[in-house]
Design a protein around this motif. Sequence first.
Motif, PDB file in Angstrom:
ATOM      1  N   TYR A 117     -14.691 -35.147 -19.270  1.00  0.00           N
ATOM      2  CA  TYR A 117     -15.047 -34.730 -20.618  1.00  0.00           C
ATOM      3  C   TYR A 117     -13.813 -34.295 -21.388  1.00  0.00           C
ATOM      4  O   TYR A 117     -13.581 -34.689 -22.522  1.00  0.00           O
ATOM      5  CB  TYR A 117     -16.048 -33.584 -20.537  1.00  0.00           C
ATOM      6  CG  TYR A 117     -16.714 -33.317 -21.847  1.00  0.00           C
ATOM      7  CD1 TYR A 117     -16.279 -32.283 -22.650  1.00  0.00           C
ATOM      8  CD2 TYR A 117     -17.744 -34.134 -22.295  1.00  0.00           C
ATOM      9  CE1 TYR A 117     -16.872 -32.048 -23.872  1.00  0.00           C
ATOM     10  CE2 TYR A 117     -18.337 -33.911 -23.510  1.00  0.00           C
ATOM     11  CZ  TYR A 117     -17.903 -32.852 -24.296  1.00  0.00           C
ATOM     12  OH  TYR A 117     -18.483 -32.633 -25.501  1.00  0.00           O
ATOM     13  N   ALA A 118     -12.983 -33.472 -20.718  1.00  0.00           N
ATOM     14  CA  ALA A 118     -11.811 -32.932 -21.387  1.00  0.00           C
ATOM     15  C   ALA A 118     -10.815 -34.030 -21.752  1.00  0.00           C
ATOM     16  O   ALA A 118     -10.217 -34.019 -22.825  1.00  0.00           O
ATOM     17  CB  ALA A 118     -11.136 -31.891 -20.498  1.00  0.00           C
ATOM     18  N   ARG A 172     -16.851 -34.310 -13.804  1.00  0.00           N
ATOM     19  CA  ARG A 172     -17.411 -34.435 -15.139  1.00  0.00           C
ATOM     20  C   ARG A 172     -16.583 -33.648 -16.142  1.00  0.00           C
ATOM     21  O   ARG A 172     -16.319 -34.104 -17.246  1.00  0.00           O
ATOM     22  CB  ARG A 172     -18.845 -33.917 -15.140  1.00  0.00           C
ATOM     23  CG  ARG A 172     -19.808 -34.869 -14.475  1.00  0.00           C
ATOM     24  CD  ARG A 172     -21.097 -34.158 -14.120  1.00  0.00           C
ATOM     25  NE  ARG A 172     -21.662 -33.522 -15.294  1.00  0.00           N
ATOM     26  CZ  ARG A 172     -22.492 -34.135 -16.144  1.00  0.00           C
ATOM     27  NH1 ARG A 172     -22.835 -35.378 -15.940  1.00  0.00           N
ATOM     28  NH2 ARG A 172     -22.972 -33.509 -17.172  1.00  0.00           N
ATOM     29  N   LEU A 173     -16.155 -32.461 -15.692  1.00  0.00           N
ATOM     30  CA  LEU A 173     -15.388 -31.604 -16.573  1.00  0.00           C
ATOM     31  C   LEU A 173     -14.093 -32.283 -16.998  1.00  0.00           C
ATOM     32  O   LEU A 173     -13.752 -32.350 -18.176  1.00  0.00           O
ATOM     33  CB  LEU A 173     -15.097 -30.302 -15.828  1.00  0.00           C
ATOM     34  CG  LEU A 173     -14.616 -29.123 -16.661  1.00  0.00           C
ATOM     35  CD1 LEU A 173     -15.115 -27.844 -16.008  1.00  0.00           C
ATOM     36  CD2 LEU A 173     -13.101 -29.106 -16.758  1.00  0.00           C
ATOM     37  N   HIS A 227     -18.603 -32.987  -8.057  1.00  0.00           N
ATOM     38  CA  HIS A 227     -18.792 -33.860  -9.211  1.00  0.00           C
ATOM     39  C   HIS A 227     -18.761 -33.103 -10.523  1.00  0.00           C
ATOM     40  O   HIS A 227     -18.528 -33.676 -11.563  1.00  0.00           O
ATOM     41  CB  HIS A 227     -20.095 -34.666  -9.083  1.00  0.00           C
ATOM     42  CG  HIS A 227     -21.330 -33.863  -9.225  1.00  0.00           C
ATOM     43  ND1 HIS A 227     -21.791 -33.042  -8.234  1.00  0.00           N
ATOM     44  CD2 HIS A 227     -22.193 -33.749 -10.238  1.00  0.00           C
ATOM     45  CE1 HIS A 227     -22.917 -32.473  -8.628  1.00  0.00           C
ATOM     46  NE2 HIS A 227     -23.173 -32.884  -9.855  1.00  0.00           N
ATOM     47  N   PHE A 228     -18.967 -31.795 -10.508  1.00  0.00           N
ATOM     48  CA  PHE A 228     -18.892 -31.069 -11.775  1.00  0.00           C
ATOM     49  C   PHE A 228     -17.463 -31.030 -12.273  1.00  0.00           C
ATOM     50  O   PHE A 228     -17.196 -31.192 -13.450  1.00  0.00           O
ATOM     51  CB  PHE A 228     -19.466 -29.662 -11.620  1.00  0.00           C
ATOM     52  CG  PHE A 228     -20.920 -29.677 -11.311  1.00  0.00           C
ATOM     53  CD1 PHE A 228     -21.414 -29.012 -10.214  1.00  0.00           C
ATOM     54  CD2 PHE A 228     -21.799 -30.420 -12.108  1.00  0.00           C
ATOM     55  CE1 PHE A 228     -22.766 -29.049  -9.922  1.00  0.00           C
ATOM     56  CE2 PHE A 228     -23.138 -30.456 -11.825  1.00  0.00           C
ATOM     57  CZ  PHE A 228     -23.631 -29.773 -10.717  1.00  0.00           C
ATOM     58  N   ILE A 264     -26.066 -38.764  -6.697  1.00  0.00           N
ATOM     59  CA  ILE A 264     -25.266 -37.570  -6.975  1.00  0.00           C
ATOM     60  C   ILE A 264     -26.160 -36.335  -7.087  1.00  0.00           C
ATOM     61  O   ILE A 264     -25.842 -35.267  -6.565  1.00  0.00           O
ATOM     62  CB  ILE A 264     -24.440 -37.778  -8.268  1.00  0.00           C
ATOM     63  CG1 ILE A 264     -23.342 -38.808  -8.016  1.00  0.00           C
ATOM     64  CG2 ILE A 264     -23.826 -36.460  -8.740  1.00  0.00           C
ATOM     65  CD1 ILE A 264     -22.611 -39.254  -9.268  1.00  0.00           C
ATOM     66  N   LEU A 316     -22.706 -27.340 -16.965  1.00  0.00           N
ATOM     67  CA  LEU A 316     -22.854 -27.260 -15.522  1.00  0.00           C
ATOM     68  C   LEU A 316     -24.213 -26.680 -15.164  1.00  0.00           C
ATOM     69  O   LEU A 316     -24.946 -27.229 -14.346  1.00  0.00           O
ATOM     70  CB  LEU A 316     -21.731 -26.366 -14.990  1.00  0.00           C
ATOM     71  CG  LEU A 316     -21.452 -26.396 -13.498  1.00  0.00           C
ATOM     72  CD1 LEU A 316     -19.975 -26.132 -13.257  1.00  0.00           C
ATOM     73  CD2 LEU A 316     -22.299 -25.376 -12.756  1.00  0.00           C
ATOM     74  N   PHE A 332     -18.471 -25.916 -20.884  1.00  0.00           N
ATOM     75  CA  PHE A 332     -18.541 -26.605 -19.596  1.00  0.00           C
ATOM     76  C   PHE A 332     -19.479 -25.866 -18.667  1.00  0.00           C
ATOM     77  O   PHE A 332     -20.269 -26.445 -17.939  1.00  0.00           O
ATOM     78  CB  PHE A 332     -17.162 -26.748 -18.967  1.00  0.00           C
ATOM     79  CG  PHE A 332     -16.268 -27.624 -19.791  1.00  0.00           C
ATOM     80  CD1 PHE A 332     -15.038 -27.178 -20.220  1.00  0.00           C
ATOM     81  CD2 PHE A 332     -16.691 -28.898 -20.169  1.00  0.00           C
ATOM     82  CE1 PHE A 332     -14.227 -27.988 -20.993  1.00  0.00           C
ATOM     83  CE2 PHE A 332     -15.888 -29.692 -20.936  1.00  0.00           C
ATOM     84  CZ  PHE A 332     -14.652 -29.251 -21.357  1.00  0.00           C
TER      85      PHE A 332
END
Lengths: 318, 318
Positions: free
Chosen positions: A281-282, A277-278, A273-274, A259, B278, B274
């Motif tokens: 996470y949320a 991830r976001l 991919h961000f 990645i 990032l 975030f």
Amino acid sequence: MKRQTTLKDVAKAAGVHVSTASRALDPKNRHLITPEAVQRILDVSQQLGYRHNAAAAALRTARSRMIGVVVPDIANPIFPPIIRGIEDSLAQIGYLAIIGNTDNDPVREKSLALKLQERGVDGFILASVELQDDTVAKLAEDGIPIVTVNRRSSNENVSSVVHDDDEGIRRVLTHLASLGHRRIANIAGPQRLSTGADRYAAFERHRKALGLAEEVDLVTFAKGYTESEGERCVEELLVRRQDFSAIVCANDRLAIGAIESLARRGIKCPQGHFDYRLQRYADGRSPETAPDDDPDRTIQHRVPSRRAVDEDDRQRRG
Amino acid sequence: MKRQTTLKDVAKAAGVHVSTASRALDPKNRHLITPEAVQRILDVSQQLGYRHNAAAAALRTARSRMIGVVVPDIANPIFPPIIRGIEDSLAQIGYLAIIGNTDNDPVREKSLALKLQERGVDGFILASVELQDDTVAKLAEDGIPIVTVNRRSSNENVSSVVHDDDEGIRRVLTHLASLGHRRIANIAGPQRLSTGADRYAAFERHRKALGLAEEVDLVTFAKGYTESEGERCVEELLVRRQDFSAIVCANDRLAIGAIESLARRGIKCPQGHFDYRLQRYADGRSPETAPDDDPDRTIQHRVPSRRAVDEDDRQRRG
DNA sequence: CTGAAAGCGCTAACAT
DNA sequence: ATGTTAGCGCTTTCAG
């Protein structure tokens, strides 16, 4: 550090022979002694602050109640929970785990195993084995009990507890196929490790079963389970071709490296991919985790126990 | 499991007495023996596959070359690297680390310490201690060597290796102040732990020194270092007031809980966490990490060694 | 039910 | 430079 209270001290204070004290203090032999004597001995030992000398017992019985636990690196986050489980289970039966690290170096594994044997461990749990593993062979030859965890040995006489890699890869490929992916690459793990070999074999099997593209150059092999190998493998795949839409990585560290490398090239994976991830996470969970049964599935390869084997032998001879 | 080769076997095969064999095999005493005899004994022991019996040696010498290492939970990611360092350092001098988990339960800590003492450990490294710790008191009384790591004990006779919390908090507050923050809240750790007490004291000290708002209700105390306590503490702070612009959390798990809770309420921290994550991910490093010296600074509280103390005593008496 | 006795494998005075 | 000797503290036959 004042001299320890010994069994002899306890026996004398309780007015009995050491052997009686020994029996009274051992739950397994307590029934041989009159309850009153047991009570007296227990009280006295408490009072004198008696502590069982494990070294003496180990010398006498040739059993240490210790198990050697050998992992590549305790600092690799997959191992601590495994070790914790081992320690807790062993503690329940009065055993102690002794941890050692090999850094995936067979030489270190061997010398570590020797050290642990000198310490008198009653058996080994090995998370560090290769399919062909000299140390396992030697230990098995010595007749010392071994179980491997996380990885299998090719030695048929060694039991193991491992993930159901075939099923795991099947689910991954089925999922990707359901998302529409047809050309799926594979960053396979080292083939000298069971995880590498088994996951690669599963990838080939299920890729075929699902009717996905089977080009050879969609597969590349990592030399180790490291992030940098993940990066290298992605580069290699991209040099070969650019038309795959998904990559199956043999483990998380390879995936992390992959990645990173993709991100550096501006290739979004998956769907950027961000964002992934976001959202993860949320939500507190991955958006791609299908609600599935039995997520912790493991397989246990059991070898007949030594005792069972001995009895077989005896019957055969008798 | 066939019978082990013993020193006696080696001695007989080499045509010497056991004590000679023992000395030849011990690097420390090897010089007492003629080189030829040493060589012969070494060869024979190799040939017969001799292995030193640690239990017998431990019984005889009353030293096990094992150190008990007690942590709250090996699965907590801050500990594996610490343990790894301990294991590697000990291995170099022929010592073995034996790990135990307490789950922050003083009762478990106590029974674990007892078990390890029965195993004959030569000393303890404790990462689990509270400022007032019964187990530490008892062990220190027994005269068994102790060092604490990560946390201090209030016991003046116990050495420790800990972070420089005062300096750490100073840097945090200085940094926040330089960003313009004036009302800074604090989610402090449990005050029964040195990390909680020291970081809180540092916060108060440096907040004052930097001329920042000093309202009492900007500080709240977590009951444990958990994410859920971090969440609870944020809620508590927000109930009290809404006019702070930054929060200093006593550790990472509290911070994670705090951030989760803030995110749930739609409060961005910092500048939208975030975005922060990032950027950190993309750069491979935190954008807020000031280039600073000595990031791993630790403090060692050294207590005069037993020998030194004994010598002091002797001099005083003499 | 309890005692006597032996010995696990090693090390370290002490003697030669 | 090497051998003699005496246990370390415990468990476990074997007797009683």
